[in-house]
Design a protein around this motif. Structure first.
Motif, PDB file in Angstrom:
ATOM      1  N   SER A   1     -24.772 -25.453 -56.200  1.00 40.27           N
ATOM      2  CA  SER A   1     -25.750 -26.103 -57.174  1.00 40.27           C
ATOM      3  C   SER A   1     -27.117 -25.759 -57.446  1.00 40.27           C
ATOM      4  O   SER A   1     -27.247 -24.514 -57.142  1.00 40.27           O
ATOM      5  N   ALA A   2     -27.857 -26.094 -58.169  1.00 40.53           N
ATOM      6  CA  ALA A   2     -29.219 -25.739 -58.816  1.00 40.53           C
ATOM      7  C   ALA A   2     -30.101 -26.059 -57.521  1.00 40.53           C
ATOM      8  O   ALA A   2     -29.771 -26.594 -56.641  1.00 40.53           O
TER       9      ALA A   2
ATOM     10  N   THR B   1     -32.414 -29.908 -61.505  1.00 42.37           N
ATOM     11  CA  THR B   1     -31.469 -30.630 -62.552  1.00 42.37           C
ATOM     12  C   THR B   1     -32.395 -31.737 -63.202  1.00 42.37           C
ATOM     13  O   THR B   1     -32.397 -32.317 -64.353  1.00 42.37           O
TER      14      THR B   1
ATOM     15  N   GLU C   1     -27.933 -24.680 -62.332  1.00 45.01           N
ATOM     16  CA  GLU C   1     -26.972 -23.630 -61.838  1.00 45.01           C
ATOM     17  C   GLU C   1     -27.057 -22.189 -62.318  1.00 45.01           C
ATOM     18  O   GLU C   1     -26.466 -21.184 -61.697  1.00 45.01           O
TER      19      GLU C   1
ATOM     20  N   ARG D   1     -23.276 -36.278 -62.922  1.00 46.13           N
ATOM     21  CA  ARG D   1     -24.425 -35.856 -61.795  1.00 46.13           C
ATOM     22  C   ARG D   1     -23.667 -35.733 -60.360  1.00 46.13           C
ATOM     23  O   ARG D   1     -22.959 -36.193 -60.070  1.00 46.13           O
ATOM     24  N   GLY D   2     -24.067 -34.482 -59.779  1.00 47.33           N
ATOM     25  CA  GLY D   2     -23.493 -34.333 -58.421  1.00 47.33           C
ATOM     26  C   GLY D   2     -22.477 -33.826 -58.357  1.00 47.33           C
ATOM     27  O   GLY D   2     -21.813 -33.484 -57.515  1.00 47.33           O
ATOM     28  N   GLY D   3     -22.001 -33.282 -59.687  1.00 45.55           N
ATOM     29  CA  GLY D   3     -20.640 -32.566 -59.772  1.00 45.55           C
ATOM     30  C   GLY D   3     -20.232 -31.233 -59.212  1.00 45.55           C
ATOM     31  O   GLY D   3     -19.254 -31.019 -59.452  1.00 45.55           O
ATOM     32  N   SER D   4     -21.451 -30.573 -58.640  1.00 48.93           N
ATOM     33  CA  SER D   4     -20.687 -29.135 -58.176  1.00 48.93           C
ATOM     34  C   SER D   4     -20.019 -29.324 -56.835  1.00 48.93           C
ATOM     35  O   SER D   4     -18.926 -28.322 -56.583  1.00 48.93           O
ATOM     36  N   ASP D   5     -19.862 -30.657 -56.239  1.00 48.51           N
ATOM     37  CA  ASP D   5     -18.861 -30.562 -55.364  1.00 48.51           C
ATOM     38  C   ASP D   5     -17.560 -30.684 -55.707  1.00 48.51           C
ATOM     39  O   ASP D   5     -16.507 -29.993 -55.443  1.00 48.51           O
TER      40      ASP D   5
ATOM     41  N   PHE E   1     -21.052 -27.614 -61.233  1.00 47.11           N
ATOM     42  CA  PHE E   1     -21.343 -28.698 -62.174  1.00 47.11           C
ATOM     43  C   PHE E   1     -21.054 -28.624 -63.592  1.00 47.11           C
ATOM     44  O   PHE E   1     -20.918 -29.577 -64.201  1.00 47.11           O
TER      45      PHE E   1
HETATM   46  N1  ASP Z   1     -27.152 -30.094 -60.013  1.00 44.72           N
HETATM   47  C1  ASP Z   1     -26.376 -30.948 -60.336  1.00 44.72           C
HETATM   48  C2  ASP Z   1     -27.114 -32.457 -60.144  1.00 44.72           C
HETATM   49  O1  ASP Z   1     -28.113 -32.529 -59.555  1.00 44.72           O
HETATM   50  C3  ASP Z   1     -24.931 -30.862 -59.834  1.00 44.72           C
HETATM   51  C4  ASP Z   1     -25.145 -30.942 -58.152  1.00 44.72           C
HETATM   52  O2  ASP Z   1     -25.892 -30.654 -57.775  1.00 44.72           O
HETATM   53  O3  ASP Z   1     -24.008 -31.268 -57.632  1.00 44.72           O
HETATM   54  O4  ASP Z   1     -26.455 -33.300 -60.397  1.00 44.72           O
END
Ligand code: ASP
Ligand code: MG
Length: 455
Positions: free
Chosen positions: A36-37, A42, A124, A205-209, A191
């Motif tokens: 992730s970042a 982000t 990222e 958003r949150g897509g690095s999982d 991401f």
């Molecule tokens: N950096 C991106 C976000 O904040 C992806 C992630 O962290 O999963 O949405």
């Protein structure tokens, strides 16, 4: 080979990131890391887009802010001043490019989805470059592989892309084949992916999982590990129930259900690619890396009382659409869902009766959603209303559908606690039962349910 995802929560500041790179140096050789970042970056990048739209003077201010934030972290990670300088040089090219994008937005007074997604990926890009450099400054063999170079192919949908798995798998296998050795540590920015026509597209958003799951499935990894600062999935939120316990094993379905309402352990779409490939997910605590954590597999054992977790979300509200016979009239539901989708509003769930359609939306969407459907012509309903002071509670456990008495036990406990249930959704999932209660009754509800299933 393992694929290991490291979240922004583990990369909160210099000391936290330092701890992580020491862990990677010790355990990471021969594995792939999806990052992730750094924490909060982000958000800064995305907020920067709005600022740049308003005023061209903001571009250099955003860049300075980001540089300062990253430099503080880099100081904790790389002791050798010359190596730090070298990294600064590499990063200055990335920052220069980012600054040009912001100016582009300022001058054209327009931020296209393509531009928004491109900018959002810079967190990222930077974290992967920094961690890779930090590891090599410790004498490790590490490299950074960008999704556009590795060929993580997406369907091209901006801000909500999905990976095209067969193409991604072929590309990633051959990309890793040429760089991987038993000592190499590979970093891939999470991401985002790249469409077949070359557009950078994020997975939401949150897509690095999800990215990490795509990589794990693509290269047929032994396991997908998610490194977190928490223990793993719990029987409840520790903020409500301090004596709650770790869940050692979960099925894919249970994990997927808990990612919708639970404590944000996993992005809801993470399970999708690994489940198909039969790859397990292990949630690992970076403060206690030898602990087993929570393991997600196909054959996870059932809990003694079936239910594994009681969870909830307050990010819920109800948009009610009243009309006679709505359950029997074709077209009205599609009219409403199309209207909301063209306003960019996600519908979390739908419950219908003969006189009312109830749409569950995020609280931040409810006003906009309500205004949007009021514009439909000719008006297909008699009345609309919204409810916002509710919370969505779920009990999760594979088999709750086929085991007699679980729902009864749940609702009896809630009834005995003097809580009124506002709405129920049961039967759509084999692993979860959902219902709404008044927000002020949430804590009572959670305690009653946890007592009955876990004490
Ligand atoms: N950096 C991106 C976000 O904040 C992806 C992630 O962290 O999963 O949405
Ligand atoms: Mg996350």
């Amino acid at each position: 080979m393992k694929v290991i995802k490291i979240g922004g929560g583990c990369l909160k500041d210099g000391p936290a990131a330092r701890k992580i790179i020491e862990l990677i140096a010790k355990r990471g050789e021969g594995n792939v890391f999806v990052l992730s970042a750094f924490y909060g970056v982000t958000d800064i990048l995305i907020a920067g887009i709005e600022k740049a739209l308003e005023n061209e003077d903001t571009a250099p201010i955003i860049i300075t802010h980001l540089k300062t934030l990253h430099n503080t972290i880099i100081k904790s990670l790389i002791d050798d001043i010359n190596k730090r300088k070298q990294l600064s040089k590499d990063l200055s090219m990335i920052f220069q490019k980012l600054e040009r994008y912001y100016y582009g937005i300022s001058f054209t007074r327009e931020a296209t989805p393509r531009m928004r997604d491109m900018i959002a990926t810079f967190g990222e890009r930077i974290s992967a470059a920094v961690l890779s450099k930090a590891l090599s400054s410790m004498g490790k063999k590490s490299c950074c592989l960008l999704p556009e170079d590795a060929g993580i192919i997406s369907d091209g949908k901006f801000m909500d892309a999905s990976a095209i798995m067969n193409k991604t798998s072929k590309n990633l296998m051959s990309a890793l084949d040429s760089i991987m050795t038993p000592q190499t540590i590979v970093f891939i920015p999470g991401f985002y992916g790249v469409s077949e026509s070359g557009d950078i597209t994020t997975f939401g958003r949150g897509g690095s999982d999800y990215s990490a799951a795509v990589v794990a499935a693509s290269i047929k990894a032994d396991v997908l590990e998610i490194w977190k600062y928490t223990q793993g999935f719990m029987t409840a939120d520790p903020d409500n129930i301090p004596h709650c316990k770790l869940i050692p094993e979960l099925t894919y379905e249970e994990a997927a259900e808990l990612s919708y309402t639970g404590a944000g352990i996993l992005h809801p779409r993470t399970v999708e690619p690994v489940k198909k490939a039969g790859i397990g997910i292990a949630i690992k605590n970076t403060y206690n890396p030898d602990a087993p954590g929570s393991l997600i597999t196909k054959n996870a054992r059932t809990a003694e009382k079936i239910i594994k977790s009681v969870s909830y979300t307050k990010d819920i509200s109800v948009l009610k659409i009243h009309a006679s016979g709505v359950g029997a009239r074709s077209g009205i539901l599609s009219q409403i869902t199309e209207n909301l989708s063209s306003s960019g509003i996600n519908i979390k769930s739908v419950v219908t009766s003969q006189t009312c359609i109830s749409l569950l939306l995020s609280r931040s969407d409810i006003e906009k959603g309500h205004q949007s459907i009021k514009k439909i012509r000719p008006i297909p309903f008699t009345k609309t209303s919204i409810v916002t002071d509710v919370a969505l509670v779920s009990i999760v456990g594979e088999g709750l559908q086929n085991n007699r008495g679980i729902a009864a036990k749940c609702f009896t406990a809630v009834f005995d606690a003097n809580v009124n249930i506002e709405m129920i959704s049961f039967g759509t999932s084999t692993a979860a039962l959902y219902f709404l209660v008044h927000e002020e009754k949430l804590d009572t509800t959670i305690h009653a349910l946890h007592d009955i299933f876990f004490n």
